[in-house]
Design a protein around this motif. Structure first.
Motif, PDB file in Angstrom:
ATOM      1  N   PHE A  90       0.671  -1.253  -0.186  1.00 45.65           N
ATOM      2  CA  PHE A  90      -0.015   0.160  -0.115  1.00 45.65           C
ATOM      3  C   PHE A  90       0.956   1.328  -0.020  1.00 45.65           C
ATOM      4  O   PHE A  90       1.743   1.256   0.810  1.00 45.65           O
ATOM      5  CB  PHE A  90      -0.998  -0.144   1.280  1.00 45.65           C
ATOM      6  N   PRO A  91       0.637   2.073  -0.755  1.00 46.08           N
ATOM      7  CA  PRO A  91       1.303   3.442  -0.950  1.00 46.08           C
ATOM      8  C   PRO A  91       1.396   4.193   0.271  1.00 46.08           C
ATOM      9  O   PRO A  91       0.118   4.413   0.864  1.00 46.08           O
ATOM     10  CB  PRO A  91       0.937   4.337  -2.293  1.00 46.08           C
ATOM     11  N   PHE A  92       2.347   4.909   0.735  1.00 46.84           N
ATOM     12  CA  PHE A  92       2.339   5.728   2.022  1.00 46.84           C
ATOM     13  C   PHE A  92       1.114   6.723   1.918  1.00 46.84           C
ATOM     14  O   PHE A  92       0.531   7.080   2.872  1.00 46.84           O
ATOM     15  CB  PHE A  92       3.583   6.253   2.565  1.00 46.84           C
ATOM     16  N   SER A  93       0.706   7.113   0.861  1.00 53.69           N
ATOM     17  CA  SER A  93      -0.332   8.310   0.691  1.00 53.69           C
ATOM     18  C   SER A  93      -1.603   7.577   0.924  1.00 53.69           C
ATOM     19  O   SER A  93      -2.362   8.605   1.060  1.00 53.69           O
ATOM     20  CB  SER A  93      -0.157   8.776  -0.698  1.00 53.69           C
ATOM     21  N   THR A 111       7.728  -0.205   4.718  1.00 49.19           N
ATOM     22  CA  THR A 111       6.967  -0.586   3.718  1.00 49.19           C
ATOM     23  C   THR A 111       7.742  -1.554   2.911  1.00 49.19           C
ATOM     24  O   THR A 111       9.115  -1.658   2.602  1.00 49.19           O
ATOM     25  CB  THR A 111       6.397   0.588   2.875  1.00 49.19           C
ATOM     26  N   TRP A 112       7.132  -2.405   2.282  1.00 43.75           N
ATOM     27  CA  TRP A 112       7.582  -3.284   1.187  1.00 43.75           C
ATOM     28  C   TRP A 112       6.837  -2.802  -0.035  1.00 43.75           C
ATOM     29  O   TRP A 112       5.777  -3.214  -0.368  1.00 43.75           O
ATOM     30  CB  TRP A 112       7.127  -4.806   1.293  1.00 43.75           C
ATOM     31  N   GLY A 113       7.477  -2.021  -0.772  1.00 45.81           N
ATOM     32  CA  GLY A 113       6.890  -1.514  -2.091  1.00 45.81           C
ATOM     33  C   GLY A 113       5.911  -0.394  -2.016  1.00 45.81           C
ATOM     34  O   GLY A 113       5.269   0.115  -2.628  1.00 45.81           O
ATOM     35  N   GLY A 114       5.932   0.204  -0.610  1.00 45.23           N
ATOM     36  CA  GLY A 114       4.902   1.358  -0.271  1.00 45.23           C
ATOM     37  C   GLY A 114       5.557   2.552  -0.493  1.00 45.23           C
ATOM     38  O   GLY A 114       4.871   3.726  -0.466  1.00 45.23           O
ATOM     39  N   THR A 123      11.777   1.673   3.084  1.00 43.16           N
ATOM     40  CA  THR A 123      11.075   1.122   2.114  1.00 43.16           C
ATOM     41  C   THR A 123      12.256   0.388   1.489  1.00 43.16           C
ATOM     42  O   THR A 123      13.382   0.421   1.463  1.00 43.16           O
ATOM     43  CB  THR A 123      10.653   2.121   1.330  1.00 43.16           C
ATOM     44  N   ASN A 124      11.915  -0.539   0.524  1.00 33.19           N
ATOM     45  CA  ASN A 124      12.707  -1.353  -0.138  1.00 33.19           C
ATOM     46  C   ASN A 124      12.860  -0.953  -1.474  1.00 33.19           C
ATOM     47  O   ASN A 124      13.550  -1.513  -2.385  1.00 33.19           O
ATOM     48  CB  ASN A 124      11.999  -2.928  -0.258  1.00 33.19           C
ATOM     49  N   GLY A 125      12.314   0.193  -1.811  1.00 34.96           N
ATOM     50  CA  GLY A 125      12.575   1.047  -3.188  1.00 34.96           C
ATOM     51  C   GLY A 125      11.482   0.586  -4.129  1.00 34.96           C
ATOM     52  O   GLY A 125      10.552   0.202  -3.978  1.00 34.96           O
ATOM     53  N   GLY A 156      -1.581  -0.559  -5.545  1.00 33.45           N
ATOM     54  CA  GLY A 156      -0.096  -0.850  -5.147  1.00 33.45           C
ATOM     55  C   GLY A 156       1.106   0.075  -5.423  1.00 33.45           C
ATOM     56  O   GLY A 156       1.077   0.141  -6.726  1.00 33.45           O
ATOM     57  N   GLU A 157       1.693   0.475  -4.748  1.00 32.58           N
ATOM     58  CA  GLU A 157       3.012   1.499  -5.227  1.00 32.58           C
ATOM     59  C   GLU A 157       3.909   0.749  -6.137  1.00 32.58           C
ATOM     60  O   GLU A 157       4.044   1.455  -7.112  1.00 32.58           O
ATOM     61  CB  GLU A 157       3.766   1.701  -4.004  1.00 32.58           C
ATOM     62  N   VAL A 158       4.305  -0.466  -6.041  1.00 25.62           N
ATOM     63  CA  VAL A 158       5.039  -1.248  -6.949  1.00 25.62           C
ATOM     64  C   VAL A 158       4.538  -1.283  -8.302  1.00 25.62           C
ATOM     65  O   VAL A 158       5.146  -0.935  -9.247  1.00 25.62           O
ATOM     66  CB  VAL A 158       5.377  -2.649  -6.500  1.00 25.62           C
TER      67      VAL A 158
END
Length: 212
Positions: A90-93, A111-114, A123-125, A156-158
């Motif tokens: 989930f995006p931080f936004s 976050t994982w991908g957020g 975050t992991n990027g 999803g941010e990713v």
């Protein structure tokens, strides 16, 4: 963020919570976008193994693709006094209410991908670099002409990162026509199959270069 990275994060947090750990194991809360999806399952297993090795207990809440449920889950972990919280995808936004609750409680959220922003500690990027060579190969195979079906997921941010990269790379290929369909999580396999079948029905064999 792989299991080794989680282990480092958890170990660092454990050091700050040592007094509490003497009485109760600190809690790592994991908020998953879909706890039964294969990549989520692998990540949760790795994070759980690393956390338990560091002396933590783990609780997972499946947000079932809903940002509202993700916010509620983070708030739930904050009220339970978690030592740290992991947001999966989930995006931080979109998890502002949850992040605010965690911040007020002094609980770090990674976050994982957020993405990084607001009160997210790490975050992991971006998901874009992994997608770039695949998109480059697809565009080369299309040869600058054809039709493309893009299955998107903007919650999803990713997936957002990858869609932005795709759009940017397509700017230099005006001969490629793009159709976009948004899938759900959970349910992306079913949605993807439905959209692909409909798209293929309108793009029969011999109708130019095609890609999904």
């Amino acid at each position: 963020m792989n299991a080794s990275t989680i282990a480092i994060v958890v170990a660092g947090l454990a050091a700050t919570l040592a007094p509490a750990a003497a009485q109760d194991k600190p809690l790592l809360g994991i908020v998953s976008i879909s706890a039964t999806e294969a990549n989520n399952v692998r990540y949760i297993a790795g994070a759980t193994a690393a956390a338990e090795k560091a002396g933590w207990t783990v609780s997972v809440i499946d947000a079932a693709g809903s940002a509202d449920q993700a916010n509620s889950a983070i708030q739930n972990f904050a009220s339970r006094g978690a030592g740290a919280i992991i947001d999966m995808v989930f995006p931080f936004s979109s998890i502002g209410a949850g992040l605010a609750a965690a911040k007020d409680a002094g609980i770090p959220v990674v976050t994982w991908g957020g993405g990084i922003g607001s009160s997210v500690a790490a975050t992991n990027g971006s998901g874009a670099p992994i997608a770039q060579p695949v998109i480059e190969k697809m565009l080369a195979d299309l040869g600058g002409q054809g039709s493309l079906l893009a299955l998107t997921y903007r919650t999803g941010e990713v997936c957002r990162n990858r869609e932005v990269l795709l759009d940017d790379m397509l700017k230099s290929h005006p001969g490629i026509t793009v159709t976009k369909n948004e899938v759900r999580i959970p349910g992306y396999f079913e949605d993807g199959a439905q959209y692909a079948n409909a798209w293929l029905a309108s793009h029969p064999a011999g109708d130019g270069n095609l890609a999904i």
